[in-house]
Design a protein around this motif. Structure first.
Motif, short mmCIF file in Angstrom:
data_model
loop_
_atom_site.label_atom_id
_atom_site.label_comp_id
_atom_site.label_asym_id
_atom_site.label_seq_id
_atom_site.Cartn_x
_atom_site.Cartn_y
_atom_site.Cartn_z
N THR A 41 0.84 -1.19 0.00
CA THR A 41 0.00 0.00 0.00
C THR A 41 0.88 1.25 0.00
OG1 THR A 41 -0.09 0.15 2.41
CG2 THR A 41 -1.74 -1.25 1.33
N PRO A 42 0.37 2.35 -0.55
CA PRO A 42 1.14 3.60 -0.51
C PRO A 42 1.50 4.01 0.91
CG PRO A 42 -0.69 3.80 -2.06
CD PRO A 42 -0.87 2.49 -1.34
N HIS A 43 0.59 3.78 1.85
CA HIS A 43 0.87 4.15 3.25
C HIS A 43 2.07 3.38 3.78
CE1 HIS A 43 0.14 5.28 7.42
NE2 HIS A 43 0.23 4.00 7.74
N LEU A 44 2.14 2.09 3.44
CA LEU A 44 3.27 1.27 3.91
C LEU A 44 4.57 1.73 3.29
CD1 LEU A 44 4.22 -1.20 5.53
CD2 LEU A 44 3.72 -2.61 3.53
N ASP A 45 4.57 2.00 1.99
CA ASP A 45 5.79 2.46 1.32
C ASP A 45 6.26 3.80 1.89
OD1 ASP A 45 6.23 0.33 -0.36
OD2 ASP A 45 5.16 1.18 -2.05
N PHE A 46 5.32 4.71 2.15
CA PHE A 46 5.69 6.00 2.72
C PHE A 46 6.31 5.83 4.10
CE2 PHE A 46 4.69 9.74 5.31
CZ PHE A 46 5.38 10.70 4.60
N GLY A 47 5.69 4.98 4.92
CA GLY A 47 6.23 4.72 6.26
C GLY A 47 7.61 4.11 6.19
N ASN A 48 7.82 3.21 5.24
CA ASN A 48 9.13 2.58 5.09
C ASN A 48 10.19 3.60 4.67
OD1 ASN A 48 8.15 0.07 5.78
ND2 ASN A 48 7.86 -0.61 3.67
N LEU A 49 9.82 4.55 3.82
CA LEU A 49 10.75 5.60 3.41
C LEU A 49 11.19 6.43 4.61
CD1 LEU A 49 12.21 7.55 1.46
CD2 LEU A 49 9.98 8.64 1.03
N VAL A 50 10.25 6.83 5.43
CA VAL A 50 10.56 7.65 6.61
C VAL A 50 11.43 6.85 7.59
CG1 VAL A 50 9.57 8.77 8.64
CG2 VAL A 50 8.54 9.13 6.38
N HIS A 51 11.04 5.61 7.88
CA HIS A 51 11.81 4.77 8.81
C HIS A 51 13.23 4.55 8.31
CE1 HIS A 51 8.09 3.88 10.93
NE2 HIS A 51 8.79 3.23 11.84
N ALA A 52 13.36 4.23 7.03
CA ALA A 52 14.69 3.94 6.47
C ALA A 52 15.58 5.18 6.51
CB ALA A 52 14.55 3.43 5.04
N THR A 53 15.00 6.35 6.27
CA THR A 53 15.78 7.59 6.33
C THR A 53 16.28 7.85 7.74
OG1 THR A 53 14.53 8.58 4.50
CG2 THR A 53 15.71 10.09 5.94
N LEU A 54 15.42 7.70 8.73
CA LEU A 54 15.83 7.93 10.11
C LEU A 54 16.85 6.88 10.56
CD1 LEU A 54 12.39 8.98 11.62
CD2 LEU A 54 14.39 10.45 11.23
N GLU A 116 17.81 0.27 14.81
CA GLU A 116 17.18 -0.85 14.09
C GLU A 116 17.67 -2.17 14.71
OE1 GLU A 116 14.33 -1.76 11.01
OE2 GLU A 116 14.93 0.06 12.06
N PHE A 117 17.35 -2.33 15.98
CA PHE A 117 17.87 -3.43 16.79
C PHE A 117 16.94 -4.63 16.70
CE2 PHE A 117 18.62 -5.61 20.90
CZ PHE A 117 19.97 -5.87 20.74
N ARG A 118 17.49 -5.76 16.30
CA ARG A 118 16.68 -6.95 16.00
C ARG A 118 16.86 -8.02 17.07
NH1 ARG A 118 14.27 -8.76 11.48
NH2 ARG A 118 15.10 -6.95 10.35
N VAL A 119 15.74 -8.60 17.47
CA VAL A 119 15.75 -9.84 18.26
C VAL A 119 15.25 -10.94 17.32
CG1 VAL A 119 14.84 -11.07 20.26
CG2 VAL A 119 15.28 -8.60 20.40
N PRO A 120 16.16 -11.75 16.78
CA PRO A 120 15.77 -12.70 15.72
C PRO A 120 14.89 -13.82 16.21
CG PRO A 120 18.08 -12.97 16.30
CD PRO A 120 17.61 -11.77 17.03
N ASP A 139 13.12 0.36 16.63
CA ASP A 139 13.74 1.38 15.77
C ASP A 139 15.01 1.94 16.37
OD1 ASP A 139 11.75 1.11 13.85
OD2 ASP A 139 10.51 2.70 14.70
N LYS A 140 15.00 2.15 17.70
CA LYS A 140 16.15 2.82 18.31
C LYS A 140 16.15 2.56 19.80
CE LYS A 140 15.91 7.32 18.50
NZ LYS A 140 15.81 8.71 18.02
N LYS A 155 6.42 6.53 14.32
CA LYS A 155 5.12 6.28 13.72
C LYS A 155 4.80 7.37 12.70
CE LYS A 155 3.88 2.63 16.09
NZ LYS A 155 3.91 1.31 15.43
N THR A 156 4.37 6.93 11.52
CA THR A 156 3.81 7.86 10.54
C THR A 156 2.30 7.71 10.55
OG1 THR A 156 4.16 6.18 8.82
CG2 THR A 156 5.85 7.88 9.05
N GLY A 157 1.61 8.61 9.87
CA GLY A 157 0.16 8.54 9.86
C GLY A 157 -0.43 9.26 11.06
#
Length: 271
Positions: A41-54, A116-120, A139-140, A155-157
């Motif tokens: 969805t456009p909303h998901l892509d926009f959120g991913n752009l913001v998250h990836a930039t930060l 972007e800390f992951r618990v696998p 995220d942080k 969070k976006t939106g």
């Protein structure tokens, strides 16, 4: 049924999957258990752009051990766009929102401990002794001068004050799930005092919001029981034997489920 159980035990459970189950077992089954392909969805892509930039920006800040300027944020933004051409449609809106967010909020920025800390996979024991694995990405993570750790989620939106009750409950459940993960993962190194949800877009009154949660033992027990309830529904075969509320999210899934459960002579497959 055996295949569903095997898939459940093999899958790693995220908070988005748990939230889908709470909203409707159908969403969980098709999205998270059998992974039915979905259009982005456009909303998901926009959120991913913001998250990836930060993420890119704070990685650079951590590497240089200082909070970087707006030019560095723009460099991060352009780098993300160059790597992900599908985000190009959101360039103007994305930068407008990020620039305003930086201008008004960057005085609160700190260098992260982790980004972007992951618990696998975190083992979680069910009542019958079987093990499933929980997973998640925060995220942080930051730490103040007193050693207090905060987990951050962008969070976006809609901002928190503009959300309905169900959406607010999902946000709280996400905070509790993070506590469950980080209390036990990596020897509890990042067990935190609070989770801060940082809303990158202004609310309906034109203000930025940050919402904090401190997690109690009762909160943790509630989410643990939700996970157990999900497991019980899978193992008992009741996951797909309910009357589902039909709405815009579930309508297509209900039709697909009817087809799967239908008469084989009419094209059904029988679950």
């Amino acid at each position: 049924q055996n295949h569903i159980e095997e898939q459940f035990l093999k899958e790693k459970l995220s908070v988005s999957a748990l939230n889908n189950y709470v909203e409707s077992p159908l969403l969980y089954f098709f999205r998270n258990l059998i992974h039915l392909p979905e259009a982005k969805t456009p909303h998901l892509d926009f959120g991913n752009l913001v998250h990836a930039t930060l993420e890119e920006y704070f990685n650079a800040s951590k590497k240089q051990n200082k909070v970087l300027d707006k030019m560095s944020l723009e460099e991060s933004f352009q780098k993300v766009l160059s790597i992900n051409p599908m985000y190009q449609d959101f360039e103007a809106r994305g930068w407008e929102i990020l620039e305003e967010y930086f201008t008004e909020q960057s005085n609160h920025f700190t260098i992260p401990l982790e980004n972007e800390f992951r618990v696998p996979d975190l083992p979680f024991e069910l009542h019958d002794g079987r093990i499933i694995n929980l997973t998640g990405v925060v995220d942080k993570i930051t730490q103040d001068t007193n050693g207090n750790i905060t987990v951050w989620d962008y969070k976006t939106g809609k901002a928190y004050s503009d959300m309905d009750k169900d959406r607010k409950e999902k946000i709280k459940r996400q905070a509790v799930f993070y506590k469950l993960l980080l209390r036990h993962a990596y020897q509890g190194r990042y067990d935190f005092q609070k989770v801060t949800f940082d809303f990158v877009e202004k609310n309906s009154k034109g203000k930025y919001e940050q919402v904090d949660f401190e997690i109690s033992e009762a909160d943790l027990n509630e989410v643990k029981e939700m996970i157990q309830t999900l497991a019980d529904a899978v193992f008992s075969g009741e996951l797909l034997k309910q009357n589902y509320k039909k709405d815009e999210k579930t309508a297509d899934y209900i039709e697909l489920l009817d087809l799967i459960k239908g008469d084989p002579e009419q094209g059904g497959l029988f679950l």
